[in-house]
Scaffold this active site. Structure first.
Site, PDB file in Angstrom:
ATOM      1  N   CYS A 106      16.160 -66.379  45.390  1.00  0.00           N
ATOM      2  CA  CYS A 106      16.024 -67.654  44.679  1.00  0.00           C
ATOM      3  C   CYS A 106      15.673 -67.417  43.207  1.00  0.00           C
ATOM      4  CB  CYS A 106      14.926 -68.477  45.342  1.00  0.00           C
ATOM      5  SG  CYS A 106      13.304 -67.706  45.191  1.00  0.00           S
TER       6      CYS A 106
ATOM      7  N   ALA B  91      12.475 -65.598  42.579  1.00  0.00           N
ATOM      8  CA  ALA B  91      12.593 -64.151  42.786  1.00  0.00           C
ATOM      9  C   ALA B  91      13.166 -63.492  41.529  1.00  0.00           C
ATOM     10  CB  ALA B  91      13.491 -63.855  43.992  1.00  0.00           C
TER      11      ALA B  91
ATOM     12  N   ARG C  50       9.275 -54.352  45.370  1.00  0.00           N
ATOM     13  CA  ARG C  50      10.402 -53.928  44.534  1.00  0.00           C
ATOM     14  C   ARG C  50      10.229 -52.526  43.960  1.00  0.00           C
ATOM     15  NH1 ARG C  50      11.701 -55.893  39.148  1.00  0.00           N
ATOM     16  NH2 ARG C  50      13.906 -55.657  38.672  1.00  0.00           N
TER      17      ARG C  50
ATOM     18  N   HIS D 270      16.566 -65.155  36.148  1.00  0.00           N
ATOM     19  CA  HIS D 270      16.664 -64.192  35.039  1.00  0.00           C
ATOM     20  C   HIS D 270      16.798 -64.951  33.723  1.00  0.00           C
ATOM     21  CE1 HIS D 270      18.980 -61.509  38.127  1.00  0.00           C
ATOM     22  NE2 HIS D 270      17.674 -61.369  38.277  1.00  0.00           N
TER      23      HIS D 270
HETATM   24 FE1  CFM Z   1      19.719 -55.917  37.597  1.00  0.00          FE
HETATM   25 FE2  CFM Z   1      20.425 -55.352  39.860  1.00  0.00          FE
HETATM   26 FE3  CFM Z   1      18.788 -57.423  39.327  1.00  0.00          FE
HETATM   27 FE4  CFM Z   1      17.945 -54.832  38.939  1.00  0.00          FE
HETATM   28 FE5  CFM Z   1      16.840 -54.824  41.396  1.00  0.00          FE
HETATM   29 FE6  CFM Z   1      19.322 -55.286  42.326  1.00  0.00          FE
HETATM   30 FE7  CFM Z   1      17.745 -57.381  41.829  1.00  0.00          FE
HETATM   31 MO1  CFM Z   1      17.253 -55.755  43.753  1.00  0.00          MO
HETATM   32  S1  CFM Z   1      19.780 -53.931  38.490  1.00  0.00           S
HETATM   33  S2  CFM Z   1      17.670 -56.597  37.790  1.00  0.00           S
HETATM   34  S3  CFM Z   1      16.241 -53.707  39.631  1.00  0.00           S
HETATM   35  S4  CFM Z   1      20.840 -57.185  38.956  1.00  0.00           S
HETATM   36  S5  CFM Z   1      17.910 -53.822  42.853  1.00  0.00           S
HETATM   37  S6  CFM Z   1      21.387 -54.693  41.632  1.00  0.00           S
HETATM   38  S7  CFM Z   1      19.075 -57.061  43.364  1.00  0.00           S
HETATM   39  S8  CFM Z   1      15.893 -56.515  42.113  1.00  0.00           S
HETATM   40  S9  CFM Z   1      17.920 -59.083  40.473  1.00  0.00           S
HETATM   41  C1  HCA Z   2      14.969 -59.764  45.152  1.00  0.00           C
HETATM   42  C2  HCA Z   2      14.389 -58.385  44.964  1.00  0.00           C
HETATM   43  C3  HCA Z   2      15.227 -57.288  45.577  1.00  0.00           C
HETATM   44  C4  HCA Z   2      15.231 -57.357  47.083  1.00  0.00           C
HETATM   45  C5  HCA Z   2      15.689 -56.088  47.689  1.00  0.00           C
HETATM   46  C6  HCA Z   2      16.235 -56.085  49.062  1.00  0.00           C
HETATM   47  C7  HCA Z   2      14.623 -55.931  45.124  1.00  0.00           C
HETATM   48  O1  HCA Z   2      16.194 -59.941  45.196  1.00  0.00           O
HETATM   49  O2  HCA Z   2      14.193 -60.692  45.212  1.00  0.00           O
HETATM   50  O3  HCA Z   2      16.802 -57.058  49.536  1.00  0.00           O
HETATM   51  O4  HCA Z   2      16.107 -55.023  49.653  1.00  0.00           O
HETATM   52  O5  HCA Z   2      15.341 -55.107  44.609  1.00  0.00           O
HETATM   53  O6  HCA Z   2      13.424 -55.740  45.341  1.00  0.00           O
HETATM   54  O7  HCA Z   2      16.536 -57.369  45.089  1.00  0.00           O
END
Ligand code: CFM
Ligand code: HCA
Length: 531
Positions: A54, A57, A88, A186
């Site tokens: 969401c 998150a 995370r 984001h």
């Molecule tokens: Fe960028 Fe990602 Fe994301 Fe990320 Fe992550 Fe991710 Fe995420 Mo999990 S590089 S910031 S550090 S889009 S692993 S592929 S899904 S938290 S929102």
């Molecule tokens: C998020 C965080 C997450 C979840 C990872 C997962 C992360 O999307 O809220 O599903 O294992 O990297 O911690 O993407």
């Protein structure tokens, strides 16, 4: 080669409208077509088990949370806070004389009466307690769903607290429902950083000074990058936001180049920096030795200094020599295998080349919440032409001439550099996939299971939600979000850690004790048409 019946059979079970919808989110790479398109960043069909998160998150969990020297208060029921607590693996160490609150979880713990009578009082109290107990230098407040629904004014509470305690208090209206995925969060975080944080502190910087945007120090990645940059002689003004400090971020506008690692989560800031402060941005990739070398060479070329270019080459040679032997050893153990990659919005692209470097071919790459530009690429001319209103940030009003004047490079040099490196550009995931391989947006649980059975990859690069489902099917699964308990995987030394973990995972005898479903049910293969 992918059996062409595979995707038809996959989609066949959906009702008509859903099938039509999902079809537009799935494609097979075909380089004979001039430009391939995919649908992305749209609402998940109700009833489908998506892996998406969401807006809260994306805002608090991903972008704001890793700032270590701020207290991050979650205004909402305790479950929201618990979810974002420590999972995370965005690591942080206190700066000298500084504070680090990363291991704490702060929440207003909203209860039924707060929903009925309003939660602002509770939020004020939480801020007071945080200030009295921890004496932080800054605070963030993140709203979760109920807060927006009942209308608590977190911005007013933040303003009042800022006055009362004399420290920055930033309120993020990132209620979970604000958007189709974490991606909206984001954007909310990016906007607030630019309007209330960045530019608030002045600082002298060196010539070769950079900000690293979209690097979250998962498993210590940012520390490996810091090591390499320091060895070459770069100054890192701020990292957003892995092991990040709000004070460093306040002075981020002083840097001479922005490096964009995760394009998805932070491209907005990169663009706004260019618009407001004239700092160009360069898309980089720290994952895999080849990408790392290319990144370092582009950076040196950008600063255009003979000594820097030479030092860069020395460091590259030194680092490559050190990893050559172990990498070759692990590669031998991995070669000839295939991978299935499913991550959030940028890592499938970053990791596909590292997999290839250790001899593993990605047969499928999927994202949860990427936008079309993450798949198809984009090119942005200096965004000075765009007005601040386009992004709804009233205090970003910079006239065209003023922004040009502030550009760190002459226009001529900027244009010339753009020919040589991806300044303000990103080519996206599709470009690096091999022909005949599958690319999917918002991959869901049903599709994941069917495709794992059909493609039988040696490794599934996944997240926590499907890792164990895959492992019970006999497919080794490596979390590409958290790296399980390992890392760093970035940079030169990180690549060796990654190759070690993948070769161990693929080759462990454990898999001999598990019978994959298709071994007992050959009709699964017949039905789907395997790889
Ligand atoms: Fe960028 Fe990602 Fe994301 Fe990320 Fe992550 Fe991710 Fe995420 Mo999990 S590089 S910031 S550090 S889009 S692993 S592929 S899904 S938290 S929102
Ligand atoms: C998020 C965080 C997450 C979840 C990872 C997962 C992360 O999307 O809220 O599903 O294992 O990297 O911690 O993407």
């Amino acid at each position: 080669m992918i059996d062409k019946n595979l995707l038809d059979n996959l989609l066949d079970v959906y009702p008509g409208k859903s099938m039509k919808n999902r079809k537009e989110h799935i494609m097979i790479k075909d380089s004979s077509q001039e430009k391939q398109h995919i649908k992305a960043n749209t609402r998940t069909i109700p009833g489908i088990m998506t892996n998406r998160g969401c807006a809260y998150a994306g805002c608090k969990g991903v972008v704001v949370g890793p700032i270590k020297d701020m207290i991050h208060i979650v205004h909402g029921p305790i479950g929201c806070s618990y979810y974002a607590w420590g999972t995370r693996r965005n690591k942080a160490r206190a700066d000298k004389g500084g504070k680090n609150f990363i291991n704490y979880s702060f929440s207003t713990d909203m209860q039924d009466p707060d929903i009925v009578f309003g939660g602002e009082k509770k939020l004020k109290q939480a801020i007071k307690e945080a200030v009295e107990t921890f004496d932080p230098e800054a605070i963030s407040i993140s709203a979760t769903c109920p807060v927006g629904l009942i209308g608590d004014d977190i911005n007013a509470v933040a303003k009042e607290a800022q006055k009362e305690y004399g420290i920055p208090v930033l309120a993020f209206s990132c209620e979970g429902y604000k958007g189709v995925s974490q991606s909206a969060g984001h954007h909310i975080a990016n906007n607030k950083f630019m309007s209330e944080l960045i530019g608030n502190r002045e600082r002298e910087v060196k010539k070769y000074s950079v900000n690293i945007l979209g690097e979250y120090n998962i498993g210590g990645d940012a520390w490996e990058i810091d090591r390499i940059f320091e060895k070459i002689g770069y100054e890192i003004v701020s990292t957003m936001t892995g092991d990040g400090s709000f004070k460093d971020i306040q002075a981020a506008h002083e840097a001479n180049l922005n490096l964009v690692m995760c394009h998805r989560s932070i491209n907005y800031i990169a663009e706004m920096f260019e618009e407001k402060y004239g700092i160009p941005w360069l898309k980089v990739n720290f994952i895999g030795p080849k990408a790392m070398v290319k990144t370092l060479r582009n950076m040196a070329k950008y600063f255009d200094d003979e000594e820097l270019i030479q030092r860069t080459e020395e460091v590259i040679a030194e680092e490559l020599a050190e990893i050559e032997e172990p990498l070759a050893r692990y590669r031998k153990l991995c070669e000839g295998n295939t991978a299935f990659l499913f991550v959030g919005g940028s890592r499938a692209h970053h990791y596909q080349n590292l997999f290839k470097e250790i001899g593993i071919e990605p047969v499928l790459a999927a994202y949860e919440f990427a936008h079309r530009d993450d798949f198809e690429g984009r090119e942005i001319i200096p965004e000075i032409e765009k007005t601040a209103d386009d992004r709804n940030i009233p205090d970003l009003e910079v006239s065209k001439d003023e922004a040009r004047y502030r550009l760190r490079l002459s226009k001529e040099r900027y244009e010339r550099l753009k020919e040589e490196m991806p300044l303000a550009e990103y080519e996206g995931l599709i470009a690096d996939m091999e022909d005949g391989k599958i690319i999917i947006d918002d991959l869901n649980h049903y599709e994941t299971e069917v495709l794992l059975k059909a493609l039988k990859p040696a490794v599934f690069g996944s997240g926590i939600k499907d890792k164990y489902v895959a492992q019970k099917m006999g497919v080794f699964s490596k979390q590409l979000h958290s790296y399980d308990y390992s890392g760093p995987y970035a940079g030169f030394k990180g690549a060796v850690n990654f190759a070690r973990d993948i070769s161990a995972g693929i080759n462990t005898p454990t898999w001999n004790y598990i019978t994959a479903p298709w071994k007992n049910e050959p009709e699964i293969e017949a039905e789907l048409g395997g790889a």
